[in-house]
Design a protein around this motif. Sequence first.
Motif, PDB file in Angstrom:
ATOM      1  N   LYS A 138      24.910   5.509   8.411  1.00 53.20           N
ATOM      2  CA  LYS A 138      24.899   6.778   7.044  1.00 53.20           C
ATOM      3  C   LYS A 138      24.152   8.303   7.396  1.00 53.20           C
ATOM      4  O   LYS A 138      22.857   8.229   7.930  1.00 53.20           O
ATOM      5  CB  LYS A 138      24.469   6.217   5.474  1.00 53.20           C
ATOM      6  CG  LYS A 138      24.506   7.370   4.684  1.00 53.20           C
ATOM      7  CD  LYS A 138      25.481   7.685   3.911  1.00 53.20           C
ATOM      8  CE  LYS A 138      25.263   8.982   3.051  1.00 53.20           C
ATOM      9  NZ  LYS A 138      26.293   9.848   2.649  1.00 53.20           N
ATOM     10  N   GLU A 172      21.676   6.830  -3.372  1.00 56.04           N
ATOM     11  CA  GLU A 172      22.396   6.370  -1.825  1.00 56.04           C
ATOM     12  C   GLU A 172      21.400   5.995  -0.547  1.00 56.04           C
ATOM     13  O   GLU A 172      21.028   5.172  -0.039  1.00 56.04           O
ATOM     14  CB  GLU A 172      23.449   6.942  -1.876  1.00 56.04           C
ATOM     15  CG  GLU A 172      24.094   6.946  -2.396  1.00 56.04           C
ATOM     16  CD  GLU A 172      25.515   7.886  -2.654  1.00 56.04           C
ATOM     17  OE1 GLU A 172      25.170   9.017  -1.183  1.00 56.04           O
ATOM     18  OE2 GLU A 172      26.825   8.093  -2.549  1.00 56.04           O
ATOM     19  N   ASP A 223      19.401   2.875  -1.921  1.00 52.05           N
ATOM     20  CA  ASP A 223      19.932   1.904  -1.516  1.00 52.05           C
ATOM     21  C   ASP A 223      19.922   1.960   0.032  1.00 52.05           C
ATOM     22  O   ASP A 223      19.835   0.275   0.613  1.00 52.05           O
ATOM     23  CB  ASP A 223      21.287   2.406  -2.750  1.00 52.05           C
ATOM     24  CG  ASP A 223      21.906   1.287  -2.714  1.00 52.05           C
ATOM     25  OD1 ASP A 223      21.670  -0.474  -2.494  1.00 52.05           O
ATOM     26  OD2 ASP A 223      23.547   1.123  -1.672  1.00 52.05           O
ATOM     27  N   HIS A 224      20.532   2.292   0.342  1.00 51.39           N
ATOM     28  CA  HIS A 224      20.354   2.500   2.250  1.00 51.39           C
ATOM     29  C   HIS A 224      18.662   1.874   3.165  1.00 51.39           C
ATOM     30  O   HIS A 224      19.039   0.526   3.471  1.00 51.39           O
ATOM     31  CB  HIS A 224      20.282   3.936   2.273  1.00 51.39           C
ATOM     32  CG  HIS A 224      20.907   3.740   4.349  1.00 51.39           C
ATOM     33  ND1 HIS A 224      19.248   3.235   5.175  1.00 51.39           N
ATOM     34  CD2 HIS A 224      21.962   3.273   4.963  1.00 51.39           C
ATOM     35  CE1 HIS A 224      20.021   4.021   6.583  1.00 51.39           C
ATOM     36  NE2 HIS A 224      21.551   3.381   6.417  1.00 51.39           N
ATOM     37  N   LYS A 225      17.202   2.855   2.445  1.00 50.76           N
ATOM     38  CA  LYS A 225      16.073   2.039   2.826  1.00 50.76           C
ATOM     39  C   LYS A 225      16.176   0.422   2.696  1.00 50.76           C
ATOM     40  O   LYS A 225      16.050  -0.471   3.198  1.00 50.76           O
ATOM     41  CB  LYS A 225      14.995   2.671   1.986  1.00 50.76           C
ATOM     42  CG  LYS A 225      14.205   2.319   2.807  1.00 50.76           C
ATOM     43  CD  LYS A 225      12.818   3.528   2.416  1.00 50.76           C
ATOM     44  CE  LYS A 225      11.573   3.175   2.895  1.00 50.76           C
ATOM     45  NZ  LYS A 225      10.578   1.350   2.875  1.00 50.76           N
ATOM     46  N   LYS A 271      18.050  -2.086   1.457  1.00 50.38           N
ATOM     47  CA  LYS A 271      19.424  -2.549   2.659  1.00 50.38           C
ATOM     48  C   LYS A 271      18.958  -2.793   3.961  1.00 50.38           C
ATOM     49  O   LYS A 271      19.485  -3.185   4.844  1.00 50.38           O
ATOM     50  CB  LYS A 271      20.392  -1.961   2.702  1.00 50.38           C
ATOM     51  CG  LYS A 271      20.947  -2.818   1.493  1.00 50.38           C
ATOM     52  CD  LYS A 271      22.580  -2.083   1.260  1.00 50.38           C
ATOM     53  CE  LYS A 271      23.587  -2.273  -0.599  1.00 50.38           C
ATOM     54  NZ  LYS A 271      24.781  -1.384  -0.567  1.00 50.38           N
ATOM     55  N   ASN A 272      18.935  -1.664   4.284  1.00 50.09           N
ATOM     56  CA  ASN A 272      17.903  -1.281   5.922  1.00 50.09           C
ATOM     57  C   ASN A 272      16.601  -1.763   5.668  1.00 50.09           C
ATOM     58  O   ASN A 272      15.963  -0.045   6.067  1.00 50.09           O
ATOM     59  CB  ASN A 272      18.905  -0.555   6.770  1.00 50.09           C
ATOM     60  CG  ASN A 272      20.900  -0.348   6.307  1.00 50.09           C
ATOM     61  OD1 ASN A 272      20.401  -1.884   7.151  1.00 50.09           O
ATOM     62  ND2 ASN A 272      21.075  -0.147   5.258  1.00 50.09           N
ATOM     63  N   LEU A 319      16.012   6.333   8.648  1.00 49.08           N
ATOM     64  CA  LEU A 319      17.250   7.465   8.249  1.00 49.08           C
ATOM     65  C   LEU A 319      17.553   8.155   9.657  1.00 49.08           C
ATOM     66  O   LEU A 319      16.456   8.850  10.064  1.00 49.08           O
ATOM     67  CB  LEU A 319      17.647   7.758   7.237  1.00 49.08           C
ATOM     68  CG  LEU A 319      17.068   6.911   6.071  1.00 49.08           C
ATOM     69  CD1 LEU A 319      16.796   7.526   4.736  1.00 49.08           C
ATOM     70  CD2 LEU A 319      18.413   6.089   6.252  1.00 49.08           C
TER      71      LEU A 319
END
Length: 94
Positions: free
Chosen positions: A2, A75, A78-80, A82-83, A88
């Motif tokens: 993403k 979003e 949420d991405h951070k 999960k990862n 990024l």
Amino acid sequence: MKTFRPLSEIAMDISMDWENVSPYAAPYLTAMHTLNSIYDAYYMDDAESIVIYFLGNATSWKGETARAVKKELKEMLDHKRKNPGSVLRHIYLY
């Protein structure tokens, strides 16, 4: 993977759309103007916390732009989560 816009660009969109920024959200918006990534820091605060506090204090910001930007920030958070170890990638439109 993403791709997300820099937080400073998102902050600029917020400032242009939200005429009377809540005094409770303003310090977090100011910090966001200096950040690129959700992995950055503003003095002793991490960008993740700044975005969380901004969202918590931006409930009075309404409209189509507000909904889209809040979704984008969520979003990103949420991405951070999960990862946590990844960095990024950003689109720089300058």
